[in-house]
Design a protein around this motif. Structure first.
Motif, PDB file in Angstrom:
ATOM      1  N   GLN A  18      -9.443  26.116 -18.849  1.00 20.36           N
ATOM      2  CA  GLN A  18      -8.800  24.844 -19.184  1.00 20.36           C
ATOM      3  C   GLN A  18      -7.285  24.960 -19.287  1.00 20.36           C
ATOM      4  O   GLN A  18      -6.590  23.938 -19.334  1.00 20.36           O
ATOM      5  CB  GLN A  18      -9.374  24.291 -20.481  1.00 20.36           C
ATOM      6  N   THR A  19      -6.745  26.167 -19.353  1.00 22.50           N
ATOM      7  CA  THR A  19      -5.296  26.340 -19.401  1.00 22.50           C
ATOM      8  C   THR A  19      -4.766  27.070 -18.168  1.00 22.50           C
ATOM      9  O   THR A  19      -3.558  27.261 -18.044  1.00 22.50           O
ATOM     10  CB  THR A  19      -4.881  27.119 -20.669  1.00 22.50           C
ATOM     11  N   ALA A  20      -5.650  27.467 -17.265  1.00 21.74           N
ATOM     12  CA  ALA A  20      -5.247  28.171 -16.051  1.00 21.74           C
ATOM     13  C   ALA A  20      -4.629  27.206 -15.048  1.00 21.74           C
ATOM     14  O   ALA A  20      -4.777  25.982 -15.147  1.00 21.74           O
ATOM     15  CB  ALA A  20      -6.453  28.864 -15.427  1.00 21.74           C
ATOM     16  N   ALA A  21      -3.934  27.757 -14.060  1.00 23.13           N
ATOM     17  CA  ALA A  21      -3.437  26.920 -12.969  1.00 23.13           C
ATOM     18  C   ALA A  21      -4.613  26.255 -12.259  1.00 23.13           C
ATOM     19  O   ALA A  21      -4.581  25.060 -11.946  1.00 23.13           O
ATOM     20  CB  ALA A  21      -2.628  27.761 -11.989  1.00 23.13           C
ATOM     21  N   LEU A  22      -5.661  27.039 -11.998  1.00 20.64           N
ATOM     22  CA  LEU A  22      -6.894  26.508 -11.425  1.00 20.64           C
ATOM     23  C   LEU A  22      -8.058  27.227 -12.079  1.00 20.64           C
ATOM     24  O   LEU A  22      -8.061  28.458 -12.169  1.00 20.64           O
ATOM     25  CB  LEU A  22      -6.935  26.732  -9.907  1.00 20.64           C
ATOM     26  N   GLY A  23      -9.016  26.473 -12.567  1.00 16.22           N
ATOM     27  CA  GLY A  23     -10.141  27.089 -13.255  1.00 16.22           C
ATOM     28  C   GLY A  23     -11.428  26.309 -13.054  1.00 16.22           C
ATOM     29  O   GLY A  23     -11.421  25.151 -12.632  1.00 16.22           O
ATOM     30  N   SER A  24     -12.526  26.973 -13.355  1.00 12.88           N
ATOM     31  CA  SER A  24     -13.827  26.315 -13.310  1.00 12.88           C
ATOM     32  C   SER A  24     -14.732  26.936 -14.362  1.00 12.88           C
ATOM     33  O   SER A  24     -14.566  28.095 -14.745  1.00 12.88           O
ATOM     34  CB  SER A  24     -14.477  26.444 -11.923  1.00 12.88           C
TER      35      SER A  24
END
Length: 270
Positions: A18-24
């Motif tokens: 939720q705080t990454a550049a792109l996450g899942s």
């Protein structure tokens, strides 16, 4: 796998999606009884170059398709810079900073190199119904397009029709078109596939340049392990749709389970 390997190679991403550049989280894609992407947790930090590797059929391109919403996920959540975008339509994602190049070049083959990039710039800035290729619109956004072509080394080929480019130059044009959307996160699907040694080197240099000079977050699907091990910050290994391991190139290279599942006879080369 040894205790040392267990302590250095993650089985999942340890970052916060939720705080990454792109996450899942729990990202899953099923086609009937086939699970192509299986409960994938991903957290790619800002500015990282992350390689996604795995054998044929591991689910790499399907993962990209789900992250970009070319395919709707069966389950799970996708985040971009802390914002949930799971249901955001594919065509809106470039406006949020998520762009992609394709293994099979998606070009306007009858247009010049410059026009390929200019059309994308104009679409992003003015909308898809702003095209006026034969009138005033032809000169709009030309300067920005030329700047992008310079960044990928295609300025001298700006008037060449796209279909007449070499395979390697078409790959560079595909990256230029992705950069024309002004992304913060860029997904590259096997950008060196089918290229000769010289063209592979040029595209690899371009990827490093894009990462370092533009400060983008990059996700790279790549089969060439020399490239993966030399330019990646971290590597995620997929096997049968699941994350087998995530770690630095050295950690992944020394992971016995990864070797058994994917690298196999390549151990001595690595």
């Amino acid at each position: 796998m040894s205790e040392t390997d267990t302590s250095t190679t993650d089985r999942t991403d340890t970052g916060d999606a939720q705080t990454a550049a792109l996450g899942s989280t729990g990202l899953t894609k099923r086609f009937g009884g086939i699970v192509a992407v299986d409960d994938v947790d991903l957290a790619v930090p800002e500015g990282e170059l992350r390689a996604i590797i795995g054998p044929n059929g591991a689910g790499k391109t399907t993962l990209f398709n789900v992250l970009t919403h070319a395919l709707e996920p069966t389950d799970g959540t996708v985040y971009l810079h802390g914002e949930e975008i799971t249901d955001l339509p594919q065509e809106q994602r470039p406006h949020r900073g998520l762009a992609r190049s394709f293994q099979s070049n998606q070009l306007f083959n009858e247009l010049s190199v410059l026009e390929n990039v200019r059309v994308v710039v104009q679409t992003i800035e003015s909308g898809p119904f702003s095209f006026d290729l034969l009138g005033e619109g032809r000169s709009q956004h030309r300067e920005q397009a030329l700047h992008i072509l310079d960044s990928v080394g295609l300025t001298d080929k700006r008037e060449v029709t796209a279909k007449n480019l070499s395979h390697g130059d078409q790959r560079r044009l595909g990256i230029a078109m992705a950069l024309a959307t002004d992304p913060s996160v860029l997904l590259l699907d096997e950008p060196t596939s089918g290229l000769g040694t010289n063209e592979t080197g040029l595209v690899t240099d371009l990827i490093e340049s894009v990462h370092q000079d533009l400060g983008l977050t990059l996700l790279l699907i790549e089969h060439d392990m020399d490239i993966v091990l030399s330019i990646s910050d971290r590597v995620t290994v997929l096997d049968q749709g699941r994350v087998l391991a995530t770690g630095t190139p050295d950690e992944v290279r020394g992971d016995e389970e990864v070797q058994e599942a994917y690298l196999g006879g390549m151990r001595e080369e690595l």
